[in-house]
Write a protein that holds these residues in place. Structure first.
Motif, PDB file in Angstrom:
ATOM      1  N   ALA A  62      -8.314  -6.305   2.126  1.00 42.76           N
ATOM      2  CA  ALA A  62      -7.368  -5.514   1.338  1.00 42.76           C
ATOM      3  C   ALA A  62      -6.250  -5.037   2.259  1.00 42.76           C
ATOM      4  O   ALA A  62      -6.330  -5.165   3.484  1.00 42.76           O
ATOM      5  CB  ALA A  62      -8.078  -4.324   0.698  1.00 42.76           C
ATOM      6  N   GLY A  63      -5.188  -4.503   1.667  1.00 40.99           N
ATOM      7  CA  GLY A  63      -4.088  -3.967   2.446  1.00 40.99           C
ATOM      8  C   GLY A  63      -3.713  -2.573   1.965  1.00 40.99           C
ATOM      9  O   GLY A  63      -3.794  -2.292   0.762  1.00 40.99           O
ATOM     10  N   ILE A  64      -3.332  -1.718   2.884  1.00 46.57           N
ATOM     11  CA  ILE A  64      -2.899  -0.358   2.549  1.00 46.57           C
ATOM     12  C   ILE A  64      -1.566  -0.090   3.230  1.00 46.57           C
ATOM     13  O   ILE A  64      -1.458  -0.184   4.465  1.00 46.57           O
ATOM     14  CB  ILE A  64      -3.917   0.705   3.006  1.00 46.57           C
ATOM     15  N   VAL A  65      -0.543   0.206   2.439  1.00 42.02           N
ATOM     16  CA  VAL A  65       0.753   0.631   2.968  1.00 42.02           C
ATOM     17  C   VAL A  65       0.845   2.142   2.811  1.00 42.02           C
ATOM     18  O   VAL A  65       0.720   2.668   1.694  1.00 42.02           O
ATOM     19  CB  VAL A  65       1.925  -0.030   2.220  1.00 42.02           C
ATOM     20  N   LEU A  66       1.054   2.848   3.894  1.00 43.27           N
ATOM     21  CA  LEU A  66       1.216   4.300   3.837  1.00 43.27           C
ATOM     22  C   LEU A  66       2.708   4.611   3.767  1.00 43.27           C
ATOM     23  O   LEU A  66       3.452   4.395   4.726  1.00 43.27           O
ATOM     24  CB  LEU A  66       0.572   4.953   5.056  1.00 43.27           C
ATOM     25  N   ALA A  67       3.148   5.087   2.602  1.00 42.26           N
ATOM     26  CA  ALA A  67       4.580   5.267   2.348  1.00 42.26           C
ATOM     27  C   ALA A  67       4.852   6.554   1.588  1.00 42.26           C
ATOM     28  O   ALA A  67       5.750   6.615   0.750  1.00 42.26           O
ATOM     29  CB  ALA A  67       5.110   4.076   1.556  1.00 42.26           C
ATOM     30  N   ALA A  68       4.081   7.609   1.863  1.00 42.53           N
ATOM     31  CA  ALA A  68       4.169   8.832   1.071  1.00 42.53           C
ATOM     32  C   ALA A  68       5.069   9.905   1.669  1.00 42.53           C
ATOM     33  O   ALA A  68       5.401  10.878   0.988  1.00 42.53           O
ATOM     34  CB  ALA A  68       2.762   9.415   0.853  1.00 42.53           C
ATOM     35  N   GLY A  69       5.468   9.752   2.917  1.00 42.31           N
ATOM     36  CA  GLY A  69       6.191  10.827   3.594  1.00 42.31           C
ATOM     37  C   GLY A  69       7.596  11.066   3.074  1.00 42.31           C
ATOM     38  O   GLY A  69       8.220  10.186   2.474  1.00 42.31           O
ATOM     39  N   VAL A 105       4.923  -4.311   1.710  1.00 39.54           N
ATOM     40  CA  VAL A 105       4.052  -4.935   0.704  1.00 39.54           C
ATOM     41  C   VAL A 105       4.022  -6.445   0.892  1.00 39.54           C
ATOM     42  O   VAL A 105       2.954  -7.079   0.895  1.00 39.54           O
ATOM     43  CB  VAL A 105       4.526  -4.589  -0.723  1.00 39.54           C
ATOM     44  N   GLU A 106       5.185  -7.044   1.083  1.00 36.74           N
ATOM     45  CA  GLU A 106       5.254  -8.487   1.248  1.00 36.74           C
ATOM     46  C   GLU A 106       4.556  -8.933   2.531  1.00 36.74           C
ATOM     47  O   GLU A 106       3.938 -10.001   2.579  1.00 36.74           O
ATOM     48  CB  GLU A 106       6.705  -8.955   1.248  1.00 36.74           C
ATOM     49  N   THR A 107       4.654  -8.112   3.582  1.00 37.78           N
ATOM     50  CA  THR A 107       3.956  -8.435   4.832  1.00 37.78           C
ATOM     51  C   THR A 107       2.460  -8.560   4.600  1.00 37.78           C
ATOM     52  O   THR A 107       1.827  -9.540   5.021  1.00 37.78           O
ATOM     53  CB  THR A 107       4.233  -7.352   5.882  1.00 37.78           C
ATOM     54  N   LEU A 108       1.881  -7.588   3.908  1.00 37.41           N
ATOM     55  CA  LEU A 108       0.438  -7.621   3.681  1.00 37.41           C
ATOM     56  C   LEU A 108       0.049  -8.731   2.721  1.00 37.41           C
ATOM     57  O   LEU A 108      -0.962  -9.415   2.917  1.00 37.41           O
ATOM     58  CB  LEU A 108      -0.047  -6.264   3.175  1.00 37.41           C
ATOM     59  N   ARG A 109       0.838  -8.936   1.676  1.00 36.42           N
ATOM     60  CA  ARG A 109       0.518 -10.008   0.735  1.00 36.42           C
ATOM     61  C   ARG A 109       0.621 -11.374   1.415  1.00 36.42           C
ATOM     62  O   ARG A 109      -0.227 -12.249   1.195  1.00 36.42           O
ATOM     63  CB  ARG A 109       1.441  -9.941  -0.481  1.00 36.42           C
ATOM     64  N   SER A 110       1.640 -11.566   2.238  1.00 34.15           N
ATOM     65  CA  SER A 110       1.807 -12.846   2.934  1.00 34.15           C
ATOM     66  C   SER A 110       0.677 -13.090   3.936  1.00 34.15           C
ATOM     67  O   SER A 110       0.388 -14.241   4.278  1.00 34.15           O
ATOM     68  CB  SER A 110       3.153 -12.891   3.650  1.00 34.15           C
ATOM     69  N   ALA A 111       0.066 -11.999   4.408  1.00 35.25           N
ATOM     70  CA  ALA A 111      -1.055 -12.121   5.341  1.00 35.25           C
ATOM     71  C   ALA A 111      -2.370 -12.377   4.609  1.00 35.25           C
ATOM     72  O   ALA A 111      -3.405 -12.548   5.253  1.00 35.25           O
ATOM     73  CB  ALA A 111      -1.169 -10.859   6.188  1.00 35.25           C
ATOM     74  N   GLY A 112      -2.316 -12.399   3.279  1.00 38.99           N
ATOM     75  CA  GLY A 112      -3.517 -12.690   2.500  1.00 38.99           C
ATOM     76  C   GLY A 112      -4.273 -11.500   1.997  1.00 38.99           C
ATOM     77  O   GLY A 112      -5.414 -11.650   1.521  1.00 38.99           O
ATOM     78  N   LEU A 126      -0.996  -0.404   7.307  1.00 37.58           N
ATOM     79  CA  LEU A 126       0.353  -0.581   7.849  1.00 37.58           C
ATOM     80  C   LEU A 126       1.219   0.590   7.422  1.00 37.58           C
ATOM     81  O   LEU A 126       1.157   1.032   6.273  1.00 37.58           O
ATOM     82  CB  LEU A 126       0.940  -1.892   7.317  1.00 37.58           C
ATOM     83  N   LEU A 127       2.031   1.096   8.342  1.00 30.22           N
ATOM     84  CA  LEU A 127       2.970   2.170   8.022  1.00 30.22           C
ATOM     85  C   LEU A 127       4.269   1.588   7.496  1.00 30.22           C
ATOM     86  O   LEU A 127       4.723   0.533   7.946  1.00 30.22           O
ATOM     87  CB  LEU A 127       3.261   3.027   9.258  1.00 30.22           C
ATOM     88  N   VAL A 128       4.899   2.296   6.569  1.00 27.47           N
ATOM     89  CA  VAL A 128       6.101   1.782   5.919  1.00 27.47           C
ATOM     90  C   VAL A 128       7.286   1.681   6.863  1.00 27.47           C
ATOM     91  O   VAL A 128       8.200   0.897   6.634  1.00 27.47           O
ATOM     92  CB  VAL A 128       6.461   2.662   4.705  1.00 27.47           C
ATOM     93  N   ASP A 129       7.272   2.459   7.944  1.00 33.49           N
ATOM     94  CA  ASP A 129       8.454   2.516   8.815  1.00 33.49           C
ATOM     95  C   ASP A 129       8.332   1.638  10.052  1.00 33.49           C
ATOM     96  O   ASP A 129       8.958   1.914  11.071  1.00 33.49           O
ATOM     97  CB  ASP A 129       8.752   3.960   9.212  1.00 33.49           C
ATOM     98  N   MET A 130       7.537   0.574   9.980  1.00 34.99           N
ATOM     99  CA  MET A 130       7.400  -0.360  11.102  1.00 34.99           C
ATOM    100  C   MET A 130       7.757  -1.773  10.650  1.00 34.99           C
ATOM    101  O   MET A 130       6.897  -2.649  10.539  1.00 34.99           O
ATOM    102  CB  MET A 130       5.979  -0.313  11.664  1.00 34.99           C
ATOM    103  N   VAL A 173      -3.793  -1.893  11.913  1.00 34.93           N
ATOM    104  CA  VAL A 173      -5.179  -1.553  12.202  1.00 34.93           C
ATOM    105  C   VAL A 173      -6.030  -2.122  11.078  1.00 34.93           C
ATOM    106  O   VAL A 173      -5.624  -2.086   9.912  1.00 34.93           O
ATOM    107  CB  VAL A 173      -5.362  -0.029  12.307  1.00 34.93           C
ATOM    108  N   VAL A 174      -7.176  -2.661  11.406  1.00 32.03           N
ATOM    109  CA  VAL A 174      -8.089  -3.213  10.403  1.00 32.03           C
ATOM    110  C   VAL A 174      -9.401  -2.435  10.459  1.00 32.03           C
ATOM    111  O   VAL A 174     -10.032  -2.326  11.519  1.00 32.03           O
ATOM    112  CB  VAL A 174      -8.333  -4.717  10.624  1.00 32.03           C
ATOM    113  N   LEU A 175      -9.786  -1.889   9.310  1.00 29.55           N
ATOM    114  CA  LEU A 175     -10.983  -1.065   9.195  1.00 29.55           C
ATOM    115  C   LEU A 175     -11.990  -1.746   8.295  1.00 29.55           C
ATOM    116  O   LEU A 175     -11.711  -2.002   7.119  1.00 29.55           O
ATOM    117  CB  LEU A 175     -10.627   0.306   8.607  1.00 29.55           C
TER     118      LEU A 175
END
Length: 232
Positions: A3-10, A34-41, A99-103, A137-139
């Motif tokens: 799964a993927g998590i984008v942290l973009a709440a700040g 979002v596209e980065t994580l989706r493209s990574a599967g 993944l953080l939104v600002d990277m 980071v992968v958890l």
């Protein structure tokens, strides 16, 4: 399954507006993440929103992602990580890439590399200058409950990763990603080209890594007890 998590709440106080609504080369940072994580599967991809959540949902291309609003976003990224982990917890995923939104310099290649072979027990992070841990980071699922319990304020998973150095796998990603985070508008000048993130290594000045206390990229000292894997 990853799964993927984008942290973009700040709210992006230093930047002057929520970074999810910042455009780089015509694309909102949140859409890029979002596209980065989706493209990574990654499936599903959870986007944790908070400040200006309605505006982000209206303006951003979140196709293929699931928004999750953090009502406590102002307390720090720790609460956003908890929301993200709770959301992926309803999926069959064995692990989650965070993944953080600002990277924007972190692309699919880095996510795939860090997530390679991930299972329910995985604790892995990208490493850059001097072997220090960074995003993505992968958890593994086996750690989600404990990571969520330790995520407070802006600490996120940092303390948990530091408490488990023997399980932390560091994956060199300097040749495929740039860990620069965008704190202020002037930082956009570091990313002048749309294809800058295809695989070229770019390193910010070394002292940018001295206080990696933002959520997870500070999740370990990169010391001898952490395992670093070759990228071959």
């Amino acid at each position: 399954m990853l799964a993927g998590i984008v942290l973009a709440a700040g709210a992006g106080h230093r930047y002057g507006r929520p970074k999810a609504l910042v455009r780089l080369n015509g694309t909102l940072l949140v859409s890029r993440a979002v596209e980065t994580l989706r493209s990574a599967g990654c499936r599903p991809v959870i986007v944790v929103l908070g400040a200006a959540a309605d505006a982000v949902c209206t303006s951003a291309d979140l196709a293929g992602a699931v928004p999750a609003v953090n009502p406590d976003w102002a307390t720090g990224m720790g609460s956003s990580l908890r929301v993200g982990l709770a959301a992926v917890g309803t999926s069959p995923a064995d692990a989650a890439a965070v993944l953080l939104v600002d990277m924007p310099g972190i692309g699919p290649a880095a996510v795939r590399r860090v997530a390679a072979g991930a299972d329910r027990r995985t604790l892995a992070a990208a490493s850059y200058v001097d072997g220090r841990p960074g995003h993505p980071v992968v958890l593994g699922r086996a750690h989600w409950t404990a990571v969520a319990a330790s995520a407070t304020g802006d600490t996120g998973a940092r303390d948990y990763l530091r408490a488990h150095p023997d399980q932390l796998r560091l994956v060199p990603c300097g040749d495929v990603a740039d860990p620069t985070d965008l704190d202020r508008p002037g930082d956009l000048a570091r990313f002048p080209e749309p294809d800058r993130f295809a695989g070229l290594a770019r390193f910010p000045e070394p002292d940018r890594f001295a206080g990696l206390d933002r959520l997870i990229e500070g999740g370990g000292s990169g010391g001898a007890s952490a395992r670093t894997v070759a990228t071959g």
